[in-house]
Structure formats: C-alpha cells, structure tokens
Design a protein around this motif. Structure first.
Motif, short mmCIF file in Angstrom:
data_model
loop_
_atom_site.label_atom_id
_atom_site.label_comp_id
_atom_site.label_asym_id
_atom_site.label_seq_id
_atom_site.Cartn_x
_atom_site.Cartn_y
_atom_site.Cartn_z
N ILE A 103 -46.07 24.67 30.17
CA ILE A 103 -45.70 24.97 28.77
C ILE A 103 -44.93 26.29 28.66
CG2 ILE A 103 -47.58 23.59 27.80
CD1 ILE A 103 -49.08 26.20 27.25
N MET A 104 -44.95 27.09 29.76
CA MET A 104 -44.11 28.29 29.79
C MET A 104 -42.73 27.99 30.36
SD MET A 104 -45.42 30.95 28.40
CE MET A 104 -44.16 32.08 29.00
N GLY A 105 -42.50 26.72 30.78
CA GLY A 105 -41.20 26.34 31.31
C GLY A 105 -40.99 26.73 32.76
N LEU A 106 -42.06 27.14 33.45
CA LEU A 106 -41.94 27.54 34.85
C LEU A 106 -42.08 26.36 35.80
CD1 LEU A 106 -44.14 30.77 34.61
CD2 LEU A 106 -41.63 30.62 34.56
N VAL A 107 -42.70 25.28 35.33
CA VAL A 107 -42.87 24.05 36.10
C VAL A 107 -42.43 22.88 35.21
CG1 VAL A 107 -44.53 22.50 37.22
CG2 VAL A 107 -44.79 24.97 37.47
N SER A 108 -41.64 21.97 35.78
CA SER A 108 -41.16 20.83 34.99
C SER A 108 -42.27 19.79 34.82
CB SER A 108 -39.96 20.18 35.69
OG SER A 108 -38.90 21.10 35.80
N PRO A 109 -42.41 19.23 33.62
CA PRO A 109 -43.41 18.17 33.43
C PRO A 109 -42.97 16.89 34.14
CG PRO A 109 -42.11 18.45 31.44
CD PRO A 109 -41.68 19.54 32.37
N LEU A 110 -43.94 16.11 34.61
CA LEU A 110 -43.62 14.84 35.24
C LEU A 110 -43.25 13.80 34.18
CD1 LEU A 110 -46.37 14.69 38.03
CD2 LEU A 110 -44.04 15.59 38.15
N SER A 111 -43.86 13.90 33.01
CA SER A 111 -43.49 13.06 31.86
C SER A 111 -44.21 13.61 30.64
CB SER A 111 -43.87 11.59 32.10
OG SER A 111 -45.27 11.44 32.20
N GLY A 112 -43.92 13.01 29.47
CA GLY A 112 -44.53 13.49 28.24
C GLY A 112 -43.74 14.64 27.64
N SER A 113 -44.32 15.29 26.63
CA SER A 113 -43.57 16.35 25.93
C SER A 113 -44.51 17.41 25.37
CB SER A 113 -42.78 15.73 24.78
OG SER A 113 -43.66 15.19 23.81
N TYR A 114 -43.92 18.58 25.08
CA TYR A 114 -44.62 19.64 24.35
C TYR A 114 -43.60 20.30 23.44
CZ TYR A 114 -42.59 22.81 27.85
OH TYR A 114 -41.73 23.50 28.66
N LEU A 115 -44.06 20.72 22.25
CA LEU A 115 -43.15 21.29 21.26
C LEU A 115 -43.83 22.46 20.55
CD1 LEU A 115 -40.43 20.97 19.68
CD2 LEU A 115 -41.71 19.57 18.03
N TYR A 116 -43.13 23.63 20.54
CA TYR A 116 -43.66 24.80 19.85
C TYR A 116 -43.28 24.75 18.37
CZ TYR A 116 -44.88 26.95 24.28
OH TYR A 116 -45.45 27.21 25.49
N GLY A 117 -44.11 25.38 17.56
CA GLY A 117 -43.89 25.41 16.12
C GLY A 117 -42.83 26.45 15.74
N HIS A 118 -42.62 26.60 14.43
CA HIS A 118 -41.59 27.48 13.88
C HIS A 118 -41.95 28.95 14.12
CE1 HIS A 118 -38.42 28.85 11.31
NE2 HIS A 118 -39.26 29.44 10.47
N GLN A 119 -41.00 29.71 14.68
CA GLN A 119 -41.13 31.15 14.91
C GLN A 119 -42.35 31.51 15.78
OE1 GLN A 119 -40.91 32.84 10.87
NE2 GLN A 119 -38.84 33.55 11.40
N ILE A 120 -42.63 30.67 16.74
CA ILE A 120 -43.71 30.98 17.69
C ILE A 120 -43.13 31.78 18.86
CG2 ILE A 120 -45.44 30.02 19.27
CD1 ILE A 120 -46.03 29.69 16.24
N THR A 121 -43.67 32.97 19.07
CA THR A 121 -43.22 33.83 20.18
C THR A 121 -44.34 33.91 21.20
OG1 THR A 121 -43.98 35.79 18.98
CG2 THR A 121 -41.66 35.17 18.73
N LYS A 122 -44.00 33.70 22.47
CA LYS A 122 -45.01 33.57 23.52
C LYS A 122 -45.13 34.86 24.34
CE LYS A 122 -42.85 30.13 25.50
NZ LYS A 122 -41.67 30.03 24.61
N GLY A 123 -46.38 35.23 24.63
CA GLY A 123 -46.67 36.31 25.57
C GLY A 123 -47.50 35.73 26.71
N TYR A 124 -47.07 35.94 27.95
CA TYR A 124 -47.68 35.25 29.10
C TYR A 124 -48.27 36.25 30.08
CZ TYR A 124 -47.84 32.22 33.29
OH TYR A 124 -48.23 31.52 34.41
#
Length: 620
Positions: free
Chosen positions: A367-388
C-alpha cells in the motif's frame, strides 16, 4: 541457593556499568532484569554465563550447575544440517542407549543380577532424560518456531540470520540447562509463538533469567524482577506490573521518610541554635547536637531515570473521512501470501497481526507502492498524506551527524527548529554531533521517528515501530500515538503495545484477512469465545445412539461373552509361558511376554466395560 553474586561490579574503562550489586536465583525461579537501554543488562547476562567476568565480587553456585545463554547473536555458519546440529544436544541419551544395547547383547549369554541391575539403572536414567520422547520433543519445539519437518534436512548455512537465531534458540531450549538465560527472546517471533514460549518458560522445571522489553511476556512469566538503575540493582518479588507498583510505593515511602527527617533535623537545629549559648540550657543543646550526629541520615530520593522522548505528531491537513479502501488485494512476491479486504476511516488505529510469513510487512509495503500487488486494488481517500516507518530502514547507516541527517531531509527548516525536534527525541547538546553509524538501535529508531514527525502526515503506516525501543521509549511512543488525531495502521508483535493503541485488528491467517473492529482485549475474548463455540457445536453434532431392539442387544452380549472367554483362555496360555525355561532365562523374551500380557489385560478391561454397557441397555 542455586546461584548468587555478592558485591559484583563491572566497568569499561572509566565508565562504571554497575557496582556492589547483590543478585540471587533460588530453585526454579523465573527472574527478569529490567532497565533502560545501555544500563548493563546484556553485560550482566554475559557475566552470569562466563562470556565476561565481574571486575569485583564473588560468585557462588551449586555444583555441576549448567548455564545456557541465548544471545542476540545468530548461530554460526555450518555445513551440517539442522538435524545434525540439534541432535548433538541429545548425545547423553545416545550414549546411554548404546550402553543399554551392549548390556542387552551381554544378557543373551549372561542374565546375572549384576547385569540386570546395571540395565535397570541405565533404563531409569534414560527415562529421566526423556529418552523415549526426544525425537517428538525436538520436532515439537522446532516446528513451534515456524520451521517445517523438511527444514531439518537443510544445511545451517542456507538459513537467514533471523532463522539461525531461532535455530540457536531451539537448540538452547532442548539442552535444558539448570539456568536458562534469555536476552530479548520474543524478538522476531509472531504472537502465536510468543504465547507458546510464555507457557514453555512458565512451566520450565528449572531457573530462567530474562532480559526483555515485552511487558506482557514479563507479566505472564516472571516471579522476581531485578532493576538496574544508576549502576545499582534492586530486587522486587512479583511480575512486571507488580514491580512498577512496588517501585512507585517504595519511592513515595522514601520521599515521605526523607521529608519527615528533614523537618525533625530543622526542628532540632532550631532548638540547638536557640539554647546553645544559654548557661542553663547548654547541656540540653549539647545532647541534641550529639543526637543529630548519631542520627542515620536518609539520602534524598534519587528519582528514576524516566527521561524519554516527548513527540507530538500533528497532521498538517485533516484529510477525508475515508482513508483507505482495500478490495481483494492479493499480496506477495513470487506467490500469493494473503488476500486482503479492508476499509479504514479517519482516526482508526488498526493493528495488523498474524503468524510470520503471512504477509504483514508485505501488505504495508504494497500500500506504500514499494511492492506491486499480484491482483486486486487499494485506493486512498481525499487529501490523505502518508507517513511511513519501516523497521529495517530505521536501522540505516550514514556517516552524517544526527543534526545533518535530519537537516538534509528538511533543508527549509532553521537550525533552531531542527535542534528543538531532536531535543524532543533526546538528542541534546553534543548528541546531535554523533555520526549515525555509532548510534544504538534505539537511537536510530528515535531519529527515524523524528523524521516522521516532521512530515506532518495524517495517516501513519508503521512496521514494527517498537523494535529496539526500551520500555520508557515504548511508553513514550504509546502516549504520542494516543494523542495523534490522524489515522494509524501498524504491524506489531508487542501485545501490550497493541492493547494500548489499537481500535481494530486486521488478522492475516491461512491466506486471507479478517477484520475485527475491537480492542485487542475484546479481540482475544472473541477468539476464545469462537473456539468455545466450535467446541460446543462439535459436542452438539454427536448423535445419540439409535434405540435398538432387545434381541439385537442380546446377540451383541452373547458375542462379547464368547470373545471374553476366548481372550481369557489366551491370557492363561501366555501366563503359563512365564514358567517355561525358554522365557525365564531370557530377559528380552520375558519383557516381550510381559508386554503381551499387559495388552491382553487392557483388551479384557475394554470387553468387560462394553459387556456392562450392553447389559444396562438390555435392562432399560
């Protein structure tokens, strides 16, 4: 007394680690050593096991006491297989086994009482070492640590560093020393294995000494707590929670006693000053002076070293109500690990748990985009800023100073702001000029958290954030995350930390995900209730036997009676053989015969029980 250290001291150069300490282990006590990172806990364990020595003091222990130490270092590289490595632990069993075989060969020619007595003694020793179950015990412990039966055949060198550490742990547990020394035993273990280890340690028939920052593990295993603080050691009877309460009460009592004595001293000094120069009161004043001189003074209370960072994670923008939607997301690398469905809303604090290998870290990397999903999806909401926060990236290397490392990431901030943030994370004065390479694991985590704080994200994604933090550090992070007004998704094996933070649990197991909108305590109760419900259903599923006719039951009774007669005749025949020369002069044959007779007795007991049940049914 199993083990005792009197007036022990240890220094490195001019730095005193601890001095004049008293430490003891009685019987099969489960002892914990606590204290801040760097206080000398691991050094003390190394002194106990002989890897290092005390500079001063005396060590006493019972004769032939064996000590086993699980260090944080991994097992050495080796061409040998895991099975060969673990079987070395059972060498004493194999030696006894060989002696028993030798005596069995001798008994074929000589069945004298002397040889029979030797054999019986060896057999007793063999049983005491769990000789008949060593293989199943080895498999049980080995597989509990996440290995498979096939892994036993693999060479040690093929395993990762973490796996080698776990193999070393298995080897140590199987060796069963009189004193088991465990340094951070729950590191890199999943929740299921930690819970199993708790039971193992609690029921271990010998003594255990533990250094750990896992508060729930300590609560469930510990009888005695020793705290190292300011180079001194203090003993408390009870588990970790009891220690915290006792220490708080102890400090309050000592502070109260100190205040009362200071008031008394002040009162006496006032009297002395008032009367010392008056002739008729001079003797009185002198007696008070002598009393003061003889008084045993109470030292001011040295408060606990409870310094910890004080972080305030503040989102720059609030962000939308819907934070993350995950739909049929299949995660993995070369093969699927789990399929995940999840909806996260603002201010949710979701803990991701599950056995090792189910994809917890892979999920957050996906979900951080560091590994590609094998299938399916994920979607962030409006103005969501991520700290990892990544547990592995947090242990980075750099030749930069602490100040440079943070400032280079945020060059627009002024020096005062950077120093202020570093100060919140306990980097003050000359600490900011240390190079990153010389920082401890806990200091690197604090520096990574300082970087995270300056991002001002509204969605924190944390992978094992408490690794390398001591207990005060964990408590500080808990306080900071509780105050955070944004959303948190975190992976952790620390049950106490999870219980303090989580408002929901995402469980990954058997290739799928299950979400529980519950606290960790509620989740545990639900899981326990589910198991009980399954058991109740299984009990309900047991069908009542159908009512049979009396004629059918009578036929069954007759068959059982005929079988009983047949087995009783067989029993008499086997008993008669005991008086045959062929048997009473052959130890091995007599043993086999006795086993056969025992089996026949068991069969008869079963037949009689069945006969009684049939008669009750016939009479009903």
């Amino acid at each position: 007394m199993l083990y005792q250290v009197s007036h022990g001291s240890k220094s490195f150069g001019a730095d005193t680690i601890f001095e004049d300490i008293q430490f003891e282990i009685k019987g099969n006590e489960k002892v914990t050593i606590v204290g801040r990172n760097g206080c000398g806990k691991t050094t003390f364990l190394k002194c106990l096991c002989g890897e290092m020595s005390f500079d001063k003091g005396t060590v006493s222990m019972e004769n032939n006491t064996t000590i086993g130490y699980l260090s944080q270092k991994q097992i050495e590289d080796d061409e040998r297989t895991v099975e060969e490595t673990l079987e070395k632990v059972f060498e004493p069993i194999f030696q006894i086994e060989e002696k028993m075989h030798e005596l069995e060969r001798m008994m074929q020619k000589d069945s004298s009482d002397r040889i029979l007595s030797q054999y019986a003694q060896l057999q007793e020793e063999y049983e005491s070492l769990n000789g008949y179950q060593w293989e199943s015990e080895m498999m049980n412990v080995f597989t509990r640590f996440g290995f498979t039966k096939e892994d036993l055949k693999r060479p040690i060198k093929e395993f990762s560093g973490g796996q080698k550490t776990r193999i070393a742990f298995v080897r140590l547990l199987l060796s069963k020393p009189d004193i088991l020394l465990l340094d951070e035993p729950t590191n890199h273990l999943d929740l299921e294995t930690i819970e199993w280890l708790e039971g193992y340690v609690r029921n271990y028939p010998k003594a255990v000494v533990i250094v750990s920052h896992d508060r729930m593990f300590l609560d469930h295993t510990t009888d005695v707590v020793y705290e190292i603080e300011y180079g001194k050691m203090q003993r408390y009877v009870g588990n970790y929670t009891s220690f915290v309460e006792q220490k708080r009460n102890d400090i309050e009592r000592r502070e109260s006693a100190y205040r009362r004595q200071q008031k008394e001293i002040e009162r006496l000094e006032t009297l002395i000053e008032k009367f010392r120069y008056k002739k008729n009161k001079a003797a009185f004043a002198q007696s008070k002076i002598k009393y003061l001189d003889r008084m045993e003074k109470i030292d001011p209370v040295q408060h606990s070293d409870d310094r910890s960072f004080h972080a305030h994670f503040k989102p720059e923008i609030k962000g939308g109500e819907r934070v993350l939607d995950v739909k049929d997301l299949v995660i993995g690398y070369d093969h699927p690990l789990s399929t995940i469905n999840l909806e996260i809303h603002r201010q949710n604090r979701i803990a991701v748990i599950g056995p090792n290998g189910t994809g917890k870290s892979t999920f957050v990397k996906t979900i951080m985009g560091l590994v590609s999903p094998l299938s399916g999806s994920y979607l962030y909401g409006h103005q969501i800023t991520k700290g990892y926060f990544d547990q592995q990236l947090a242990q980075f290397s750099s030749s930069k100073t602490v100040l440079e490392e943070l400032w280079d990431d945020y060059p627009d901030l002024d020096r005062t702001t950077i120093r202020s943030v570093l100060g919140q994370f306990l980097f003050s004065a000359d600490d900011v000029f240390k190079t990153v390479n010389v920082l401890s694991g806990g200091e690197k985590v604090r520096l990574s958290l300082a970087k995270l704080l300056l991002q001002h994200s509204n969605f924190l994604i944390l992978d094992e954030p408490t690794n390398h933090l001591d207990i005060p550090g964990k408590e500080a992070l808990e306080d900071a995350l509780k105050e955070f007004t944004g959303t948190i998704l975190f992976v952790s094996h620390d049950r106490y930390f999870i219980s303090q933070i989580a408002t929901g649990i995402l469980e990954l197991e058997d290739g799928k995900s299950s979400f529980y909108p519950l606290t960790y305590k509620e989740y545990e109760e639900t899981k326990k209730g589910t198991v009980e419900q399954v058991r109740e259903k299984e009990e309900v599923k047991v069908e009542k036997p159908k009512v049979r006719s009396k004629e059918t039951v009578q036929r069954e009774i007759k068959k059982i009676e005929e079988k009983i007669t047949e087995v009783e005749e067989c029993l008499e025949d086997r008993r008669a053989l005991r008086f045959e020369e062929e048997y009473y002069q052959d130890y091995q044959k007599m043993n086999i015969l006795n086993e056969e007779i025992d089996d026949i007795h068991n069969e008869l007991a079963h037949l009689y029980e069945e006969w009684e049940q049939l008669n009750e049914e016939f009479s009903a």
